[in-house]
Write a protein that holds these residues in place. Sequence first.
Motif, PDB file in Angstrom:
ATOM      1  N   GLY A  57      22.584 -25.666 -26.806  1.00  0.00           N
ATOM      2  CA  GLY A  57      22.431 -24.679 -27.867  1.00  0.00           C
ATOM      3  C   GLY A  57      22.950 -25.169 -29.208  1.00  0.00           C
ATOM      4  N   LYS A  58      22.520 -24.477 -30.242  1.00  0.00           N
ATOM      5  CA  LYS A  58      22.984 -24.749 -31.600  1.00  0.00           C
ATOM      6  C   LYS A  58      23.347 -23.412 -32.240  1.00  0.00           C
ATOM      7  CE  LYS A  58      20.101 -28.801 -31.993  1.00  0.00           C
ATOM      8  NZ  LYS A  58      18.955 -29.430 -32.587  1.00  0.00           N
ATOM      9  N   ALA A 106      20.592 -18.922 -39.641  1.00  0.00           N
ATOM     10  CA  ALA A 106      19.209 -18.467 -39.505  1.00  0.00           C
ATOM     11  C   ALA A 106      19.155 -16.954 -39.327  1.00  0.00           C
ATOM     12  CB  ALA A 106      18.533 -19.173 -38.336  1.00  0.00           C
ATOM     13  N   LEU A 107      20.059 -16.399 -38.531  1.00  0.00           N
ATOM     14  CA  LEU A 107      20.090 -14.957 -38.327  1.00  0.00           C
ATOM     15  C   LEU A 107      20.449 -14.213 -39.607  1.00  0.00           C
ATOM     16  CD1 LEU A 107      21.798 -14.833 -34.825  1.00  0.00           C
ATOM     17  CD2 LEU A 107      19.388 -14.400 -35.356  1.00  0.00           C
ATOM     18  N   THR A 117      15.575 -21.799 -38.394  1.00  0.00           N
ATOM     19  CA  THR A 117      16.218 -22.005 -37.100  1.00  0.00           C
ATOM     20  C   THR A 117      16.628 -23.462 -36.912  1.00  0.00           C
ATOM     21  OG1 THR A 117      15.979 -21.817 -34.705  1.00  0.00           O
ATOM     22  CG2 THR A 117      13.997 -22.315 -35.949  1.00  0.00           C
ATOM     23  N   PRO A 118      17.763 -23.710 -36.286  1.00  0.00           N
ATOM     24  CA  PRO A 118      18.190 -25.088 -36.026  1.00  0.00           C
ATOM     25  C   PRO A 118      17.510 -25.685 -34.790  1.00  0.00           C
ATOM     26  CG  PRO A 118      19.870 -23.580 -35.261  1.00  0.00           C
ATOM     27  CD  PRO A 118      18.802 -22.746 -35.933  1.00  0.00           C
ATOM     28  N   HIS A 119      16.680 -24.896 -34.115  1.00  0.00           N
ATOM     29  CA  HIS A 119      16.048 -25.338 -32.864  1.00  0.00           C
ATOM     30  C   HIS A 119      14.618 -25.822 -33.101  1.00  0.00           C
ATOM     31  CE1 HIS A 119      19.254 -23.564 -30.424  1.00  0.00           C
ATOM     32  NE2 HIS A 119      19.231 -22.567 -31.269  1.00  0.00           N
ATOM     33  N   ASN A 120      14.240 -26.907 -32.427  1.00  0.00           N
ATOM     34  CA  ASN A 120      12.849 -27.341 -32.415  1.00  0.00           C
ATOM     35  C   ASN A 120      12.042 -26.499 -31.444  1.00  0.00           C
ATOM     36  OD1 ASN A 120      13.212 -29.449 -34.265  1.00  0.00           O
ATOM     37  ND2 ASN A 120      13.958 -30.780 -32.645  1.00  0.00           N
ATOM     38  N   ILE A 122       8.953 -21.520 -22.707  1.00  0.00           N
ATOM     39  CA  ILE A 122       9.396 -22.316 -23.847  1.00  0.00           C
ATOM     40  C   ILE A 122       8.591 -21.878 -25.055  1.00  0.00           C
ATOM     41  CG2 ILE A 122       7.862 -24.202 -23.199  1.00  0.00           C
ATOM     42  CD1 ILE A 122       9.728 -26.119 -24.691  1.00  0.00           C
ATOM     43  N   ARG A 123       9.281 -21.741 -26.170  1.00  0.00           N
ATOM     44  CA  ARG A 123       8.616 -21.482 -27.434  1.00  0.00           C
ATOM     45  C   ARG A 123       8.822 -22.689 -28.320  1.00  0.00           C
ATOM     46  NH1 ARG A 123       8.815 -16.642 -31.875  1.00  0.00           N
ATOM     47  NH2 ARG A 123       7.405 -17.699 -33.316  1.00  0.00           N
ATOM     48  N   GLY A 124       7.721 -23.171 -28.889  1.00  0.00           N
ATOM     49  CA  GLY A 124       7.752 -24.268 -29.847  1.00  0.00           C
ATOM     50  C   GLY A 124       6.894 -23.881 -31.028  1.00  0.00           C
ATOM     51  N   GLY A 125       7.526 -23.574 -32.168  1.00  0.00           N
ATOM     52  CA  GLY A 125       6.769 -23.132 -33.331  1.00  0.00           C
ATOM     53  C   GLY A 125       6.099 -21.802 -33.048  1.00  0.00           C
TER      54      GLY A 125
END
Length: 95
Positions: free
Chosen positions: A12-13, A18-19, A25-28, A40-43
Amino acid sequence: GGEIPDTIVLDGKDPTAALAGESTTPHNSLCWVWRKHQAIRGGRYKIVRPSPDRPWELYDLKTDIGETLNLADRLPSKVNQLRETFESWHRKIRP
């Protein structure tokens, strides 16, 4: 000042900025496993399946937030890309 054992994988990051609307978001991508469900969500895309023995379903969350139109047959390369990312993540957290 504590140390994290090498046997623990932290994937996690911190999403605080972001919130708060201060950054993106720091996540890819974001991965989930809940009981047998996997996702999984990507974009703008998300793949989901209710159990590992079921095929992945693909949804475009930008145009279909309610996840009503499964695009897996139309965009198999997107399914494969997200599946590979999910499997890599899953191997890291559950060796």
